[in-house]
Design a protein around this motif. Structure first.
Motif, PDB file in Angstrom:
ATOM      1  N   SER A 134      38.446 -81.582  12.708  1.00  0.00           N
ATOM      2  CA  SER A 134      38.573 -80.695  11.563  1.00  0.00           C
ATOM      3  C   SER A 134      37.945 -81.271  10.325  1.00  0.00           C
ATOM      4  O   SER A 134      37.656 -82.511  10.254  1.00  0.00           O
ATOM      5  N   VAL A 135      37.192 -80.208   9.535  1.00  0.00           N
ATOM      6  CA  VAL A 135      36.510 -80.733   8.423  1.00  0.00           C
ATOM      7  C   VAL A 135      37.119 -80.186   7.187  1.00  0.00           C
ATOM      8  O   VAL A 135      37.122 -79.002   7.146  1.00  0.00           O
ATOM      9  N   ASN A 136      37.875 -81.061   6.305  1.00  0.00           N
ATOM     10  CA  ASN A 136      38.296 -80.910   5.133  1.00  0.00           C
ATOM     11  C   ASN A 136      39.530 -79.913   5.252  1.00  0.00           C
ATOM     12  O   ASN A 136      39.851 -78.846   4.884  1.00  0.00           O
ATOM     13  N   GLY A 137      40.337 -80.224   6.598  1.00  0.00           N
ATOM     14  CA  GLY A 137      41.513 -79.493   7.049  1.00  0.00           C
ATOM     15  C   GLY A 137      41.006 -78.175   7.796  1.00  0.00           C
ATOM     16  O   GLY A 137      41.935 -77.417   8.208  1.00  0.00           O
ATOM     17  N   ILE A 138      39.556 -77.746   7.928  1.00  0.00           N
ATOM     18  CA  ILE A 138      39.361 -76.612   8.686  1.00  0.00           C
ATOM     19  C   ILE A 138      38.688 -76.882   9.914  1.00  0.00           C
ATOM     20  O   ILE A 138      38.125 -77.775  10.368  1.00  0.00           O
ATOM     21  N   PRO A 139      39.444 -76.235  10.917  1.00  0.00           N
ATOM     22  CA  PRO A 139      38.981 -76.426  12.245  1.00  0.00           C
ATOM     23  C   PRO A 139      37.648 -76.417  12.627  1.00  0.00           C
ATOM     24  O   PRO A 139      36.943 -75.587  11.737  1.00  0.00           O
ATOM     25  N   GLU A 140      37.145 -77.143  13.479  1.00  0.00           N
ATOM     26  CA  GLU A 140      35.712 -77.340  13.951  1.00  0.00           C
ATOM     27  C   GLU A 140      35.125 -76.009  14.542  1.00  0.00           C
ATOM     28  O   GLU A 140      35.897 -75.174  15.224  1.00  0.00           O
ATOM     29  N   THR A 141      33.722 -75.490  13.996  1.00  0.00           N
ATOM     30  CA  THR A 141      33.486 -74.225  14.557  1.00  0.00           C
ATOM     31  C   THR A 141      32.648 -74.225  15.845  1.00  0.00           C
ATOM     32  O   THR A 141      32.527 -75.559  16.233  1.00  0.00           O
ATOM     33  N   ALA A 142      32.562 -73.223  16.414  1.00  0.00           N
ATOM     34  CA  ALA A 142      31.743 -73.211  17.538  1.00  0.00           C
ATOM     35  C   ALA A 142      30.158 -73.990  17.428  1.00  0.00           C
ATOM     36  O   ALA A 142      29.822 -74.597  18.679  1.00  0.00           O
ATOM     37  N   ASP A 143      29.678 -73.589  16.382  1.00  0.00           N
ATOM     38  CA  ASP A 143      28.261 -74.251  16.100  1.00  0.00           C
ATOM     39  C   ASP A 143      28.330 -75.841  15.941  1.00  0.00           C
ATOM     40  O   ASP A 143      27.482 -76.296  16.443  1.00  0.00           O
ATOM     41  N   MET A 144      29.323 -76.092  15.215  1.00  0.00           N
ATOM     42  CA  MET A 144      29.743 -77.812  15.316  1.00  0.00           C
ATOM     43  C   MET A 144      29.927 -78.371  16.490  1.00  0.00           C
ATOM     44  O   MET A 144      29.618 -79.432  16.681  1.00  0.00           O
ATOM     45  N   PHE A 145      30.831 -77.480  17.239  1.00  0.00           N
ATOM     46  CA  PHE A 145      31.186 -78.077  18.681  1.00  0.00           C
ATOM     47  C   PHE A 145      30.046 -77.985  19.592  1.00  0.00           C
ATOM     48  O   PHE A 145      29.923 -79.243  20.270  1.00  0.00           O
ATOM     49  N   ASN A 146      29.221 -77.233  19.548  1.00  0.00           N
ATOM     50  CA  ASN A 146      27.966 -77.220  20.401  1.00  0.00           C
ATOM     51  C   ASN A 146      26.749 -78.544  19.963  1.00  0.00           C
ATOM     52  O   ASN A 146      26.154 -78.835  20.685  1.00  0.00           O
ATOM     53  N   LEU A 147      26.974 -79.044  18.763  1.00  0.00           N
ATOM     54  CA  LEU A 147      26.391 -80.016  18.239  1.00  0.00           C
ATOM     55  C   LEU A 147      26.927 -81.530  18.783  1.00  0.00           C
ATOM     56  O   LEU A 147      26.393 -82.525  18.520  1.00  0.00           O
ATOM     57  N   ARG A 148      28.090 -81.504  19.353  1.00  0.00           N
ATOM     58  CA  ARG A 148      28.767 -82.747  19.708  1.00  0.00           C
ATOM     59  C   ARG A 148      28.044 -83.248  21.106  1.00  0.00           C
ATOM     60  O   ARG A 148      27.838 -82.437  21.951  1.00  0.00           O
ATOM     61  N   LYS A 149      28.224 -84.595  21.066  1.00  0.00           N
ATOM     62  CA  LYS A 149      27.990 -85.290  22.336  1.00  0.00           C
ATOM     63  C   LYS A 149      28.950 -85.523  22.815  1.00  0.00           C
ATOM     64  O   LYS A 149      29.709 -86.902  22.721  1.00  0.00           O
ATOM     65  N   LEU A 150      29.447 -84.856  23.789  1.00  0.00           N
ATOM     66  CA  LEU A 150      30.633 -85.205  24.636  1.00  0.00           C
ATOM     67  C   LEU A 150      30.428 -86.260  25.874  1.00  0.00           C
ATOM     68  O   LEU A 150      29.345 -86.365  26.479  1.00  0.00           O
ATOM     69  N   SER A 151      31.645 -86.886  26.103  1.00  0.00           N
ATOM     70  CA  SER A 151      31.497 -87.789  26.930  1.00  0.00           C
ATOM     71  C   SER A 151      31.555 -86.884  28.398  1.00  0.00           C
ATOM     72  O   SER A 151      31.902 -85.891  28.351  1.00  0.00           O
ATOM     73  N   PRO A 152      31.399 -87.660  29.509  1.00  0.00           N
ATOM     74  CA  PRO A 152      31.420 -86.875  30.738  1.00  0.00           C
ATOM     75  C   PRO A 152      32.581 -85.995  31.144  1.00  0.00           C
ATOM     76  O   PRO A 152      32.920 -85.113  31.490  1.00  0.00           O
ATOM     77  N   ILE A 153      33.649 -86.880  30.744  1.00  0.00           N
ATOM     78  CA  ILE A 153      35.012 -86.270  30.897  1.00  0.00           C
ATOM     79  C   ILE A 153      35.427 -85.237  30.022  1.00  0.00           C
ATOM     80  O   ILE A 153      36.113 -84.288  30.485  1.00  0.00           O
ATOM     81  N   GLU A 154      35.038 -85.502  29.021  1.00  0.00           N
ATOM     82  CA  GLU A 154      35.479 -84.204  27.876  1.00  0.00           C
ATOM     83  C   GLU A 154      34.511 -83.001  28.371  1.00  0.00           C
ATOM     84  O   GLU A 154      35.151 -82.063  27.971  1.00  0.00           O
TER      85      GLU A 154
END
Length: 285
Positions: free
Chosen positions: A151-171
């Motif tokens: 979360s950012v400042n108590g606000i859950p992560e948005t879809a656009d923010m999630f799409n920019l994440r480098k997830l691990s293979p298991i994630e």
């Protein structure tokens, strides 16, 4: 001769130090097995090799200090077999992790993983139902998916923010449905079906918003585990190759020093006999 013994002792001390990274690599794999990779038998060969090198190097060190020929023979033969086993393990590690990698996804920073990209012994081992039930349970118990929540400042992560994440293979493989399935982002581990048809990938119907299920029974999750194992093994294999080169150099030097010691031991009686002959004989009256 003393200098040769000192050299052999130094070589064994350095060999003892070289065993520490190998043992450390096995312990690191063990920690990974308890947290994310969840393949609990893979670390034991490295741990055994590391401990064996420690014990053998101590035997060689004692043999050099006390000029014990038996211990030196034991050290050289044991180190020969350990080096051969380490070479075999490195080849095996590269062979079973040779195939498979993540596929890039359009407009996503993370990759996705497909089981058909992985073949061979390790893939068969992971996908066997008896093993996978244990592995998937381990992944679930590690709470790797629950730790994805941000979360950012108590606000859950948005879809656009999630799409920019480098997830691990298991994630990527276990904690969300495949992108091709068309699910709509709710949060990191909650996705709802889109307005269109669900994709043809069998994993699309295996996905569940039940936090105890998610995609733990998906082929993408199995592929994610394989990709994570490959990454871990490759990191350890690089260290093992460096240590192997060092051990081979140390072994060659130790063999040369040991042969020098044997030659000196064989020459001593001969030298004494020549000196005795050179001395004038005493005449007894």
């Amino acid at each position: 001769m003393r200098s040769s013994n000192h050299l052999i002792g130094l070589m064994n001390f350095l060999t003892f130090l070289a065993s520490i990274p190998i043992l450390g690599g096995g312990i690191w794999l063990s920690s990974r097995a308890n947290s994310t990779d969840c393949m609990k038998f893979l670390q034991w060969p490295l741990i055994v090799i590391g401990v064996a090198i420690m014990v053998v190097s101590l035997a060689g060190f004692a043999g050099a200090c006390y000029r014990n020929t038996f211990l030196m023979y034991l050290y050289l033969w044991a180190m020969f077999f350990i080096i051969a086993i380490l070479i075999g393990f490195i080849i095996f590690a590269y062979a079973v992790t040779d195939k498979g990698s993540g596929r890039p996804v359009l407009n996503r920073a993370y990759s996705e993983y497909y089981l058909q990209d992985y073949t061979g012994w390790l893939e068969e081992r992971v996908t066997t139902q008896s093993y996978w039930s244990k592995i998937s349970s381990c992944v679930r118990d590690s709470h790797v998916c629950g730790k994805m929540r941000r979360s950012v400042n108590g606000i859950p992560e948005t879809a656009d923010m999630f799409n920019l994440r480098k997830l691990s293979p298991i994630e990527s493989g276990c904690c969300k449905p495949p992108t091709a399935c068309g699910y709509i982002y709710g949060n990191e581990t909650y996705w709802t079906p889109g307005t269109g048809l669900v994709g043809a990938d069998p994993d699309c119907v295996r996905w569940s918003n039940d936090q105890e299920q998610l995609c733990y029974n998906c082929d993408s999750c199995k592929a994610g585990v394989l990709a994570s194992l490959k990454k871990s093994w490759r990191k350890v294999s690089v260290i093992n190759i460096v240590i192997l080169i060092f051990l081979v150099i140390m072994y060659v030097v130790a063999c040369a020093a040991f042969r020098h010691n044997k030659r000196m031991d064989n020459d001593e009686p001969y030298g004494e006999t020549r000196m005795e002959k050179a001395q004038p004989s005493r005449i007894h009256f």
